[in-house]
Design a protein around this motif. Structure first.
Motif, PDB file in Angstrom:
ATOM      1  N   LEU A  43       0.729  -1.248  -0.496  1.00 17.93           N
ATOM      2  CA  LEU A  43       0.046   0.233  -0.331  1.00 17.93           C
ATOM      3  C   LEU A  43       1.277   1.420  -0.184  1.00 17.93           C
ATOM      4  O   LEU A  43       1.113   2.208  -0.650  1.00 17.93           O
ATOM      5  CB  LEU A  43      -1.134   0.287   1.282  1.00 17.93           C
ATOM      6  N   LEU A  61      -1.514   5.123  -0.885  1.00 19.74           N
ATOM      7  CA  LEU A  61      -2.000   4.749  -0.754  1.00 19.74           C
ATOM      8  C   LEU A  61      -1.880   4.705   0.713  1.00 19.74           C
ATOM      9  O   LEU A  61      -2.778   5.281   1.710  1.00 19.74           O
ATOM     10  CB  LEU A  61      -2.627   3.714  -0.948  1.00 19.74           C
ATOM     11  N   LEU A  62      -1.188   4.292   1.872  1.00 16.36           N
ATOM     12  CA  LEU A  62      -0.584   3.520   2.702  1.00 16.36           C
ATOM     13  C   LEU A  62      -1.042   5.298   3.630  1.00 16.36           C
ATOM     14  O   LEU A  62      -1.256   5.422   4.451  1.00 16.36           O
ATOM     15  CB  LEU A  62       0.518   3.099   3.478  1.00 16.36           C
ATOM     16  N   TYR A  91      -4.285   7.610   3.571  1.00 17.79           N
ATOM     17  CA  TYR A  91      -5.114   7.242   4.270  1.00 17.79           C
ATOM     18  C   TYR A  91      -5.041   7.286   5.549  1.00 17.79           C
ATOM     19  O   TYR A  91      -5.968   8.133   6.344  1.00 17.79           O
ATOM     20  CB  TYR A  91      -5.735   5.238   4.506  1.00 17.79           C
ATOM     21  N   MET A 133     -11.494   7.263   1.117  1.00 21.45           N
ATOM     22  CA  MET A 133     -10.054   7.228   0.924  1.00 21.45           C
ATOM     23  C   MET A 133     -10.515   7.224   3.134  1.00 21.45           C
ATOM     24  O   MET A 133     -11.504   7.516   3.646  1.00 21.45           O
ATOM     25  CB  MET A 133      -9.133   8.160   0.777  1.00 21.45           C
ATOM     26  N   ILE A 172      -8.505   5.323   6.844  1.00 25.15           N
ATOM     27  CA  ILE A 172      -8.337   3.784   7.377  1.00 25.15           C
ATOM     28  C   ILE A 172      -9.452   3.084   7.579  1.00 25.15           C
ATOM     29  O   ILE A 172      -9.904   1.658   7.064  1.00 25.15           O
ATOM     30  CB  ILE A 172      -7.730   3.839   9.160  1.00 25.15           C
ATOM     31  N   LEU A 179      -9.957   1.895   3.697  1.00 27.60           N
ATOM     32  CA  LEU A 179      -9.544   0.247   3.854  1.00 27.60           C
ATOM     33  C   LEU A 179     -10.112  -0.825   4.814  1.00 27.60           C
ATOM     34  O   LEU A 179     -10.723  -1.366   4.016  1.00 27.60           O
ATOM     35  CB  LEU A 179      -8.118   0.785   4.980  1.00 27.60           C
ATOM     36  N   ASP A 189     -13.155  -1.434   2.160  1.00 26.25           N
ATOM     37  CA  ASP A 189     -12.624  -1.996   0.767  1.00 26.25           C
ATOM     38  C   ASP A 189     -12.752  -3.527   1.208  1.00 26.25           C
ATOM     39  O   ASP A 189     -12.719  -4.152   0.162  1.00 26.25           O
ATOM     40  CB  ASP A 189     -12.223  -0.897   0.886  1.00 26.25           C
ATOM     41  N   SER A 190     -11.852  -3.446   2.577  1.00 29.97           N
ATOM     42  CA  SER A 190     -10.942  -4.524   2.068  1.00 29.97           C
ATOM     43  C   SER A 190     -11.761  -5.753   2.699  1.00 29.97           C
ATOM     44  O   SER A 190     -11.068  -7.493   2.645  1.00 29.97           O
ATOM     45  CB  SER A 190      -9.632  -5.063   3.563  1.00 29.97           C
ATOM     46  N   ARG A 215      -9.424  -8.604   1.456  1.00 29.93           N
ATOM     47  CA  ARG A 215      -8.858  -8.687   2.558  1.00 29.93           C
ATOM     48  C   ARG A 215      -7.994  -8.680   3.216  1.00 29.93           C
ATOM     49  O   ARG A 215      -7.429  -7.955   4.469  1.00 29.93           O
ATOM     50  CB  ARG A 215      -7.788  -7.597   1.648  1.00 29.93           C
ATOM     51  N   ARG A 270      -5.059  -6.571   5.176  1.00 31.73           N
ATOM     52  CA  ARG A 270      -5.337  -5.146   5.106  1.00 31.73           C
ATOM     53  C   ARG A 270      -5.715  -5.289   6.315  1.00 31.73           C
ATOM     54  O   ARG A 270      -6.123  -4.446   7.004  1.00 31.73           O
ATOM     55  CB  ARG A 270      -5.851  -4.734   3.998  1.00 31.73           C
ATOM     56  N   ALA A 318      -4.894  -2.386   9.016  1.00 28.77           N
ATOM     57  CA  ALA A 318      -6.151  -1.201   9.579  1.00 28.77           C
ATOM     58  C   ALA A 318      -6.086  -0.742  11.372  1.00 28.77           C
ATOM     59  O   ALA A 318      -6.196  -0.141  11.537  1.00 28.77           O
ATOM     60  CB  ALA A 318      -7.026  -1.103   8.464  1.00 28.77           C
TER      61      ALA A 318
END
Lengths: 318, 311
Positions: free
Chosen positions: B109, B114-115, B118, B263, B265, B268, B271-272, B277, B280, B284
């Motif tokens: 990420l 992205l990390l 976020y 966007m 955390i 994340l 989304d994960s 995921r 991820r 998070a």
């Protein structure tokens, strides 16, 4: 002991060292109580609204400028209330108070109060607490000098940067006195200022107060329940109390009973403490704590406070 | 007899001061002697105590490396146990990814940029929401705590608003403010507001009346009285309210981002979840733990400073 002695002598020497005009820049004011009475709303639940519980009535009294007046009385007789009224912290239900001829309305800048507890702000140093007492508009430099002078006067110069919790009760009380003096008051109101101190510290504080009064001869109203303290410090003593048959306990009872029966009737009856005796203490200060003349007065005052006079009144611890 | 009373009184005081009463005997001599000693002794003792504050640092529990090291033991054990369970295959990788997988997910990420984005956007939302919410909380708390009239006027309404569960605001906020920054930050403001408001209002109501009266007796009133007496008196409570508010801010952040965001955390996480995921998701959660703890530690430093200065 060595520490305590140094403090004491420190105060005395500082007094002599002080330039005369500096501490005593203010004049002393006369205080006049005219028919002062104060009643509080009863907090008893069943008493409902409108029931007043009288504490003081008909207090008329003139305190001369520069005089030290002791207000004696049993606990709960309204001594402190009278003092608070003089300082504008409380207002009378009837009557009025005049300082230097003009009436007191709200907190009065001409007065300074010394409370029974030191009431120092714990997050401020001793010096910063004394600074709080300075009259509004004092410039920084002048204020700093004045605070240093006062701390010297009460023997706390070495503790200026200490927090209140780091000093003893007696020292805190001295700091509190210094804060009151910082106001340069025309009238100094002291509410049992030494009541919470141990006996020896108390004696030393009494001497200190006399020194202060010599250095800055302001009018002092001193509330106390200690007969000996009053005799030692005051020019004049007034004894507050309830006149015959209007004992405090009885007053409460009757008031309550009447409250249930007829609320308006309470106001017609006179209760509350008033000036019972007024006497001038002979002799110049500092007085001999053991003199026979004072012993006689002490007996009379104790009798006035409801303590039966025995043939001999023990003179200990003085 | 008053003189006798005085004797016992001073005896009690001595006991309070020293924890023992050496001079309780009735003999006047004994009483006087111990009384003479007392003020000097306590003054001296307090000096010693004052001077002794520095060497105390030598105690093991006061050393920084010891505190940090001991605090790190449990997380290290947890990570080791986590590693052990995954390498022994106790759970399937789709349920519990290995620490390495989580680490790699983080690297991945980060490489995509992205990390950092976020973390930055979430921290920004929390900080803005926290500052605005805590500021409003301080203002309303002061108003309600100091003035009886505003207490009567505001307290019931604010209490009712406080009773609304945080998620109940979300549909309304999205409808009004759309899915932008405003809706999320507003939710966080609501979250940060109440802990500060409540603690400040309560603390101000319980400021030592005697101190306030002393302040008034020396001519302080209004803003000056508040600034010099009332506010300093409640600073320790204010800071602990701020700490609670910060925790609430992170809580509300995740709530806001879980529901509507592109966007952050919380995004994340959600989304994960839809992508399956797990690595991820773990990432998070760990990020939230670290960020929350970090910001809390900053307020903690401030709190310790405030307690030293104001308490």
């Amino acid at each position: 002991m060595p520490n305590a002695t140094t403090t004491r002598t420190g105060a005395a020497t500082s007094l002599e060292a002080l330039p005369g005009g500096h501490v005593s820049t203010n004049c002393a004011f006369a205080v006049e109580f005219v028919g002062v009475g104060r009643a509080f709303a009863s907090e008893k639940k069943r008493g409902a609204r409108g029931v007043m519980y009288p504490v003081l009535r008909d207090v008329s009294l003139t305190v001369r400028p520069g005089e030290v007046l002791a207000i004696l009385g049993t606990s709960g007789c309204g001594k402190s209330t009278l003092l608070r009224i003089a300082g504008g912290l409380d207002s009378p239900s009837v009557g009025s108070v005049r300082i230097d001829g003009s009436p007191v309305a709200g907190i009065d800048a001409r007065c300074a109060v010394g409370f029974q507890e030191p009431r120092l702000l714990p997050w401020r140093t001793v010096a910063a607490n004394v600074t709080l007492g300075l009259p509004a508009g004092t410039s920084r430099a002048v204020g700093r000098n004045r605070v240093a002078e006062l701390l010297e006067l009460v023997g706390l110069s070495g503790f200026a940067e200490h927090r209140p919790r780091e000093i003893s009760g007696g020292m805190a009380q001295r700091a509190s006195l210094a804060r009151a003096l910082a106001r340069n008051p025309g009238v100094l109101l002291l509410d049992e200022p030494f009541g919470a101190l141990d006996a020896l510290t108390k004696l030393k504080m009494q001497d200190l107060l006399l020194d202060v009064h010599v250095a800055a001869p302001t009018t002092i109203l001193l509330v106390t329940h200690d007969v000996d303290e009053a005799l030692q410090l005051a020019d004049r003593i007034i004894l507050l109390g309830y006149e015959d048959g209007t004992d405090k306990e009885e007053g409460t009872d009757v008031a309550d009973r009447t409250a249930v029966a007829d609320r308006t009737a309470v106001a017609d009856r006179v209760y509350g403490a008033t000036v019972l005796q007024e006497l001038t203490v002979p002799g110049a200060r500092p007085r001999d704590r053991g003199s026979a003349e004072l012993a006689e007065l002490r007996g009379r005052l104790l009798a006035g406070l409801g303590i039966a006079a025995k043939s001999t009144i023990p003179a200990f611890p003085y | 007899m008053p003189p006798r009373d005085k004797l016992t009184n001073s005896g009690q005081e001595r006991r309070g001061l020293l924890g023992a009463s050496p001079g309780q005997s009735v003999g006047p001599g004994a009483g006087v002697r111990s009384r003479v000693d007392v003020p000097a002794a306590t003054e001296r003792a307090e000096h010693l105590e004052d001077g002794a504050k520095r060497p105390v640092g030598r105690r093991l529990s006061a050393r920084a490396w010891y505190v940090i090291g001991s605090g790190a033991i449990l997380p290290i054990i947890l990570v080791a146990a986590w590693q052990l369970t995954t390498s022994l295959g106790i759970f399937s990788v789709s349920q519990v990814p290995s620490p390495e997988m989580v680490w790699l997910a983080g690297i991945d990420l980060a490489k995509r940029g992205l990390l950092g984005q976020y973390v930055a956007i979430s921290t920004q939302r929390v900080l803005i929401g926290f500052v605005v919410g805590a500021g409003l909380g301080l203002g309303f708390g002061a108003l309600v705590g100091l003035s009886r009239a505003s207490d009567i006027f505001f307290a019931p309404t604010l209490g009712a608003i406080r009773a609304v569960p945080s998620l109940a605001w979300v549909p309304l906020l999205i409808l009004w403010l759309k899915i932008g920054e405003e809706s999320k930050i507003t939710l966080i403001v609501i979250g940060a507001f109440f802990p500060v408001y409540t603690t400040v209002a309560t603390a101000l109501r319980h400021v030592d009346r005697q101190l306030v009266e002393a302040g008034r007796a020396f001519g302080l009133k209004g803003v000056k009285l508040f600034a010099l007496v009332q506010l300093p008196a409640v600073i320790p409570s204010v800071v602990s309210g701020l700490r609670l508010a910060l925790a609430q801010a992170w809580l509300f952040l995740v709530a806001a981002e879980l529901i509507a965001s592109s966007m952050g955390i919380g995004f994340l996480l959600i989304d994960s979840q839809s992508n399956g995921r797990v690595d991820r998701i773990f990432l998070a959660i760990i990020l939230l733990a670290i960020l929350g703890k970090l910001t809390d530690a900053i307020v903690g430093v401030f709190e310790r400073w405030a307690n030293r200065k104001w308490a």
